[in-house]
Design an enzyme around this catalytic site. Sequence first.
Site, PDB file in Angstrom:
ATOM      1  CB  SER A  40      -1.155  -0.342   0.961  1.00 58.49           C
ATOM      2  OG  SER A  40      -1.315   1.577   1.662  1.00 58.49           O
ATOM      3  CB  THR A  87      -7.027  -1.850   0.924  1.00 66.00           C
ATOM      4  OG1 THR A  87      -6.901  -2.720  -0.599  1.00 66.00           O
ATOM      5  CG2 THR A  87      -6.021  -2.350   2.114  1.00 66.00           C
ATOM      6  CE  LYS A  91     -11.498  -0.753  -1.047  1.00 67.99           C
ATOM      7  NZ  LYS A  91     -11.126  -0.081  -1.823  1.00 67.99           N
ATOM      8  CG  ASN A 112     -12.420   3.799   0.856  1.00 64.06           C
ATOM      9  OD1 ASN A 112     -13.233   4.688   0.841  1.00 64.06           O
ATOM     10  ND2 ASN A 112     -12.034   4.394  -0.460  1.00 64.06           N
ATOM     11  N   GLY A 155     -18.328  -5.869  -9.598  1.00 61.05           N
ATOM     12  CA  GLY A 155     -17.198  -6.611  -8.283  1.00 61.05           C
ATOM     13  C   GLY A 155     -17.490  -4.551  -7.301  1.00 61.05           C
TER      14      GLY A 155
END
Length: 314
Positions: A40, A87, A91, A112, A155
């Site tokens: 990240s 993440t 979520k 998020n 998604g």
Amino acid sequence: MPTEPKDAYQIDDLKDWENATSDLEPPARLAVFGAPVIHSRSPQMHNPALVEGGRNCQYVRLHIEPGDLRNALNLLKEKDFIGTNVTIPHKGEVYAAMDELTEVAKLTHSVNTVLVDDGKLIGHNTDAPGLEQAIREEFSVDLSDLRVMVLGAGGGAGRAACVQAAMDRSERLVLVNRTFEKANALKKELEPIYSKSERLQGPVDRLAVIPHETPYLERELEHVDLIINATSLGMKASDPILIPPHLLQPHHLIFDMVYAPPQTRLMRDAVKAGARSANGLSMLLWQGAFAYEFWFNEEPPVDAMRKGLKDSFN
Ligand code: NAP
């Protein structure tokens, strides 16, 4: 002597946060939860913003496995955190664990960004407004003025894109998904939003859903301006093609949520077709900027975040 934070802390560190981070100055009061989380770039983006904004705290990575998520969220309250980002793969599960949700989070069914407010966990989704702002920045046009196609509408990120386009009353919205049923279910949810609009005109349906198959794409691509890739494809050279290149047209704007590599196959095909394209880095930036605004109720130092993100690639 203050030390550098670990690349990623673990749940056991969070349980004993005072000791695990006793050397950190300023204290770590913001984090990103993920599994994996090591890649990240959020700390490199948020820490310069915290300095610029004069906030006496820092942002770290926390590797949290799904089984530890509820415990980790509860610990945020105990350990005096301001909030967290979440993440993959959290979520959806975080959404279910919130005390309160913003309207965008309710519509996207995903969180998020979490704010700890007076002992309560408030969930927000900044992917949706982050995408909206990224489109404005990349193409100098608002989502509302575009006929939009979303690949991967079933998604998490695709759903956020569709919800934002619907909230903005985009001129047209075409939902595309490999598993047709998922996108069709989302279309049904969005129908009430679109029926409130008075601008439904033209030869094609304003809100449409198709399977991710070439004959359907061919028919609809004539009637869209912006194509958003929200599928998980595009990171690897061996990934299947999302749109046959001959179907791309010069009037198309291609926004690929993928940002590594910086130019995906879809983006290269767009350029060859004379179309404009952008990768997902601007969305990453703006979802972070809106998270900062949510935590501090203050305008985010976007330039510092942009520079931090850019430097993270060097
Ligand atoms: P997700 O929930 O797992 O959704 C994946 C989507 O890809 C689903 O719609 C899935 O379709 C589709 N898909 C997977 N394999 C496919 C294939 N072979 N052919 C066609 N469609 C396929 O993932 P996500 O969290 O939404 O993330 C999607 C992408 O967006 C990732 O690359 C992520 O890194 C990126 N993203 C970027 C940002 C940013 O700030 N730039 C923010 C969020 C996400 P089915 O429904 O049929 O499985």
